[in-house]
Enzyme design. Structure first.
Site, mmCIF file in Angstrom:
data_model
loop_
_atom_site.group_PDB
_atom_site.id
_atom_site.type_symbol
_atom_site.label_atom_id
_atom_site.label_comp_id
_atom_site.label_asym_id
_atom_site.label_seq_id
_atom_site.Cartn_x
_atom_site.Cartn_y
_atom_site.Cartn_z
ATOM 1 N N ASP A 11 0.383 -0.828 -2.604
ATOM 2 C CA ASP A 11 1.121 -2.025 -3.010
ATOM 3 C C ASP A 11 2.537 -1.585 -3.358
ATOM 4 O OD1 ASP A 11 1.847 -4.547 -3.727
ATOM 5 O OD2 ASP A 11 0.371 -4.795 -5.324
ATOM 6 N N ASP A 105 3.870 -6.182 2.036
ATOM 7 C CA ASP A 105 3.995 -5.033 1.133
ATOM 8 C C ASP A 105 2.665 -4.507 0.623
ATOM 9 O OD1 ASP A 105 3.539 -7.357 -0.333
ATOM 10 O OD2 ASP A 105 4.593 -6.610 -2.098
ATOM 11 N N GLU A 106 1.572 -4.865 1.279
ATOM 12 C CA GLU A 106 0.264 -4.509 0.729
ATOM 13 C C GLU A 106 -0.726 -4.281 1.859
ATOM 14 O OE1 GLU A 106 -2.929 -6.446 -2.478
ATOM 15 O OE2 GLU A 106 -1.175 -7.588 -1.811
#
Length: 454
Positions: A11, A105-106
């Protein structure tokens, strides 16, 4: 559940805001808030400096401004974020063929499938190397969680924030989860959390102690049984490399409620065009057209129409959305509109043109509506608009970004990701030497061979 912590969850830390700070040297170490800047905007991401003032994601922007009046408030630059995300996902792909992106983003990574980890020591080494490679490649930091399941790996990455790594040994899950809030478990949102609280269950240990029968009675068979297993630390969901899209949709929230039916119809047609553009870009077609309308009183209506076969034809989608709109009462005003396509397929129906002709015939046969009213007088040309955070380039001063604009002027700070904090200059909004520009890379040179190593 695996005997070794070979599932990794990455993350990125305050991703949008961190990318803005990396791109704009004058904002490093200062509170930054990214999101919609209109009166109904919400916070997409807040930097850690802004979070100290109580600003957080999904908060109304007006409230954020009251909490942190001196923060920098910027519009999102999704093209810049996607470019960084692609770099990060490429690094993850070097670790394993099984990468499951959840957002820009993960992502989850199955280290075992890539032969990168088989025990705690090798998993930790792979995680630390990944964090170093991300920093070298993008200039940003990410937090890593390692565990024997996806649920626990995600919890671990949250505990690792910011810029850290947490490894949770398999077999210690119940001890870890017991004292935590029930909201930490997947599928427990505000409504379910409140329902459990009224039943006297606030921690994960309470759920485990309640037993499966009680949770099934409260939440139903599927949800109750699943929650009981997770409360005991069990999660056998695999990392899935490709997540099939179920729908494609776009929507807009308006700063001022729309009342004019002609304007509302025009917005629906514009949204249909954007939706079809995304549909085609994804290589799909779809059978069901969906219209979403949020009215002035926050009531939300959803209407849908299913075609005979999948289509990616703009005329078909636009006309279907228009027909759905005719059945919606917009008296009082509209604050949000959305158009979507579901029932996706990777082909289009043979009678696509017949559908388009049918839609056209229906439209021709319909009674005249407000949408067919004479066009209004053309508006005078608007002055150029500059959004805070927008990338620009000046013919003399070079690249920079918009700090703000108003009363016919725009203020620009001229700096680059690898420069010192730059000077601020003000121009007329229609200055011919000032133009919108593409984002600059956060790191000039790509990763070194060592950083990109096997």
């Amino acid at each position: 559940m695996r005997p070794a912590p070979t599932i990794l969850h990455l993350d990125m830390d305050a991703f949008f805001a961190a990318a803005e700070q990396a791109a704009k040297p004058s904002l490093r170490g200062k509170p930054v808030v990214v999101g919609g800047l209109g009166p109904r905007g919400v916070v997409a991401t807040a930097s850690y400096e802004a979070r100290r003032f109580g600003v957080h994601s999904a908060m109304p922007m007006a409230q954020a401004r009251r909490l942190a009046p001196n923060a920098a408030y910027l519009v999102p630059r999704f093209s810049a974020y996607r470019a960084v995300s692609e770099q990060v996902m490429e690094l993850l792909g070097r670790l394993s063929p099984l990468v499951e992106p959840l957002s820009l983003d993960e992502a989850f990574v199955d280290l075992e499938a890539g032969g990168r980890a088989w025990d705690s020591a090798s998993a930790r080494e792979a995680g630390e190397r990944l964090r170093r490679d991300i920093l070298a490649t993008t200039g940003l930091t990410g937090s890593v969680g390692l565990a024997g399941s996806k649920m626990i790996a995600k919890i671990a990455s949250e505990e690792a924030k910011p810029d850290g790594l947490v490894l949770i040994e398999p077999g210690t899950e119940r001890e870890l989860l017991g004292p935590k809030s029930v909201r930490i478990l997947p599928g427990v949102g505000p409504a379910t959390g409140e329902h459990l609280r009224r039943a006297g269950m606030t921690t994960v240990a309470d759920l485990a102690a309640a037993g499966e029968d009680e949770l099934v009675r409260l939440l139903g068979r599927a949800h109750g049984a699943s929650l009981h297993r997770m409360a005991q630390g069990y999660d056998d969901r695999p990392v899935v490399a490709e997540r099939d899209a179920k729908s494609v949709s776009v929507e807009d929230t308006f700063d001022v409620d729309l009342h004019d039916r002609v304007r509302i119809r025009m917005e629906v047609e514009r949204l249909a065009e954007r939706c079809v553009g995304r549909l085609r870009a994804s290589g799909h077609s779809g059978r069901t057209i969906v219209l979403k309308v949020r009215r002035f009183d926050f009531s939300t209506l959803t209407r849908s129409e299913t075609l005979r076969g999948p289509t990616d034809d703009l005329g078909v989608v636009r006309e279907a959305a228009g027909r759905l709109l005719e059945g919606v009462d917009t008296t009082g005003g509209v604050r949000l509109l959305g158009v979507g396509v579901s029932g996706l397929a990777d082909y289009t129906q043979e009678d696509l043109f017949a559908q388009a002709a049918e839609a056209e015939a229906v439209a021709d046969a319909a009674e005249p509506t407000e949408a067919a009213a004479p066009a209004a007088e053309p508006e005078p040309p608007r002055e150029r608009r500059w959004a805070a955070g927008q990338d620009v380039r000046h013919a003399v001063h070079g690249p920079g970004w918009v700090q703000g604009s108003g009363v016919g002027r725009v203020t620009v700070r001229f700096e680059e990701p690898d420069s010192e904090p730059g000077r601020v200059r003000t121009f007329f909004v229609d200055d011919p030497d000032l133009e919108p520009a593409d984002p600059l890379p956060l790191v000039r040179d790509g990763p070194t061979e060592a950083a990109a190593g096997a």
